[in-house]
Design an enzyme around this catalytic site. Structure first.
Site, PDB file in Angstrom:
ATOM      1  N   PRO A  88       0.874  -1.080  -0.100  1.00  8.30           N
ATOM      2  CA  PRO A  88       0.152   0.035  -0.076  1.00  8.30           C
ATOM      3  C   PRO A  88       0.712   1.285  -0.073  1.00  8.30           C
ATOM      4  CG  PRO A  88      -0.717  -1.513   1.569  1.00  8.30           C
ATOM      5  CD  PRO A  88       0.629  -2.027   1.208  1.00  8.30           C
ATOM      6  N   GLU A 115       1.572  -8.445   8.427  1.00  9.54           N
ATOM      7  CA  GLU A 115       1.665  -6.760   8.415  1.00  9.54           C
ATOM      8  C   GLU A 115       2.616  -6.179   7.687  1.00  9.54           C
ATOM      9  OE1 GLU A 115      -1.041  -7.531  10.635  1.00  9.54           O
ATOM     10  OE2 GLU A 115      -0.648  -5.353  10.224  1.00  9.54           O
ATOM     11  N   ARG A 153      -1.776  -8.155 -21.147  1.00  4.77           N
ATOM     12  CA  ARG A 153      -2.804  -7.389 -22.276  1.00  4.77           C
ATOM     13  C   ARG A 153      -1.939  -6.670 -23.276  1.00  4.77           C
ATOM     14  NH1 ARG A 153      -6.027  -4.399 -21.797  1.00  4.77           N
ATOM     15  NH2 ARG A 153      -7.858  -5.177 -23.256  1.00  4.77           N
ATOM     16  N   ASP A 168      -8.173   0.576 -25.708  1.00  4.82           N
ATOM     17  CA  ASP A 168      -8.705   0.293 -24.595  1.00  4.82           C
ATOM     18  C   ASP A 168      -9.383   1.600 -23.648  1.00  4.82           C
ATOM     19  OD1 ASP A 168      -6.100  -2.026 -22.954  1.00  4.82           O
ATOM     20  OD2 ASP A 168      -8.188  -2.387 -24.130  1.00  4.82           O
TER      21      ASP A 168
HETATM   22  C1  4FV Z   1      -1.354  -4.179  -1.281  1.00  9.63           C
HETATM   23  C2  4FV Z   1      -2.094  -3.338  -1.935  1.00  9.63           C
HETATM   24  C3  4FV Z   1      -1.598  -4.915   0.185  1.00  9.63           C
HETATM   25  C4  4FV Z   1      -0.304  -5.087   2.880  1.00  9.63           C
HETATM   26  C5  4FV Z   1       0.166  -6.002   3.958  1.00  9.63           C
HETATM   27  C6  4FV Z   1      -0.162  -7.231   2.143  1.00  9.63           C
HETATM   28  C7  4FV Z   1      -0.801  -6.011   1.946  1.00  9.63           C
HETATM   29  C8  4FV Z   1       0.261  -7.469   3.567  1.00  9.63           C
HETATM   30  N1  4FV Z   1      -0.635  -4.507  -2.084  1.00  9.63           N
HETATM   31  N2  4FV Z   1      -1.384  -2.835  -3.238  1.00  9.63           N
HETATM   32  N3  4FV Z   1      -3.075  -2.352  -1.627  1.00  9.63           N
HETATM   33  N4  4FV Z   1      -0.760  -5.564   0.674  1.00  9.63           N
HETATM   34  O1  4FV Z   1      -2.643  -4.204   0.760  1.00  9.63           O
HETATM   35  O2  4FV Z   1      -0.531  -3.904  -3.270  1.00  9.63           O
HETATM   36  O3  4FV Z   1       1.424  -7.933   3.618  1.00  9.63           O
END
Ligand code: 4FV
Length: 262
Positions: A88, A115, A153, A168
């Site tokens: 994230p 986490e 794609r 697209d």
């Molecule tokens: C995430 C997202 C995501 C965070 C902790 C995996 C999680 C756990 N990855 N975009 N939004 N990853 O939430 O790519 O390890």
């Protein structure tokens, strides 16, 4: 392009590789893909890949050593590969990022769990951090599938003759025009006449107009950041004239709307 996916759940990808355009792209060698189980690079009898967070707090953190070894092994297999951590914290993925990554030779997709991963992995072993959106997943695997699906794609030949990524949604930062197929009449509503006309110039014009109006109504943020072409500006100007005419007509219709607060 080759995808190496680093995960503690490699079996999650079995079905992903085995369906639709991804399956065909693999069978036609447009792409290739493999997984590395991070647990295989962990030490000890229990092959532990996570541990408690320094400083306390809930949840567990992915240990740096197994991840670092797995990334090094992937880079040994694919020296030109860029290592992407799905998190994230990353740059939010969109069609622009997809086009950029689709030009890379190979990709290593690092799927975190718990986490998150030890920060020292991000600092020393990761080339790009990418997020598929501002929400929290239980793991990076689904995000890795999203990236692989949208990049595949864009690989020439992967979509096959009947389809092309050029037209697209977002290929020109507009939402796509409406799509219709048989029957001509469904539940009493007909397919727009222009689409039955065979007049490709008119059909293209109609498709551009419906793309613009849908983007205007649903995603003005896209229009705000998109350099508009002259035909697009002409269409918007025509709408403005139409709207002006309607507003102007209000006075002759004696509508008191015009005498509103403004
Ligand atoms: C995430 C997202 C995501 C965070 C902790 C995996 C999680 C756990 N990855 N975009 N939004 N990853 O939430 O790519 O390890």
């Amino acid at each position: 392009m080759h995808f190496v996916v680093l995960t503690i759940f490699p079996e999650m990808f079995d079905s992903f590789w085995d369906h639709g355009i991804i399956r065909r792209a693999i069978s036609q060698n447009n792409i290739s893909a493999s997984t590395l189980n991070i647990r295989a690079f962990a030490e000890g009898r229990h092959k532990v890949t996570d541990d408690r967070p320094y400083g306390g707090g809930c949840g567990m953190v992915m240990k740096p050593e197994p991840l670092a070894r797995a990334i090094q092994e992937a880079k040994k297999q694919k020296p030109l590969a860029q290592a992407i951590l799905l998190t994230p914290q990353g740059r939010v993925f969109d069609q622009h990022v997809a086009r950029e990554f689709a030009s890379f030779e190979d990709l290593i997709l690092v799927c975190g769990r718990y986490e998150g991963v030890d920060e020292r992995v991000c600092e020393d072993f990761i080339d790009f951090e990418v997020s598929i959106g501002d929400y929290i997943l239980t793991g990076g695997e689904l995000a890795a599938m999203v990236i692989m699906d949208s990049l595949t794609r864009l690989i020439p030949g992967a979509l096959g003759g009947e389809d092309s990524a050029e037209k697209d949604s977002f290929s020109d930062d507009l939402l796509e025009h409406a799509h219709y197929t048989r029957p001509k009449t469904f539940e009493g509503s007909d397919v727009p006449e222009v689409l039955l006309s065979g007049h490709h110039g008119e059909i293209e014009k109609w498709r551009l107009e419906t793309s613009l109006i849908r983007t205007f109504l649903k995603r003005q943020d896209l229009l705000a950041k998109k350099p508009l072409t002259n035909p697009e500006i002409e269409i918007l100007k025509k709408w403005c004239r139409d709207i002006e005419r309607i507003i102007h007509a209000q006075s002759s219709l004696g509508s008191d709307a015009l005498s509103g607060p403004e």
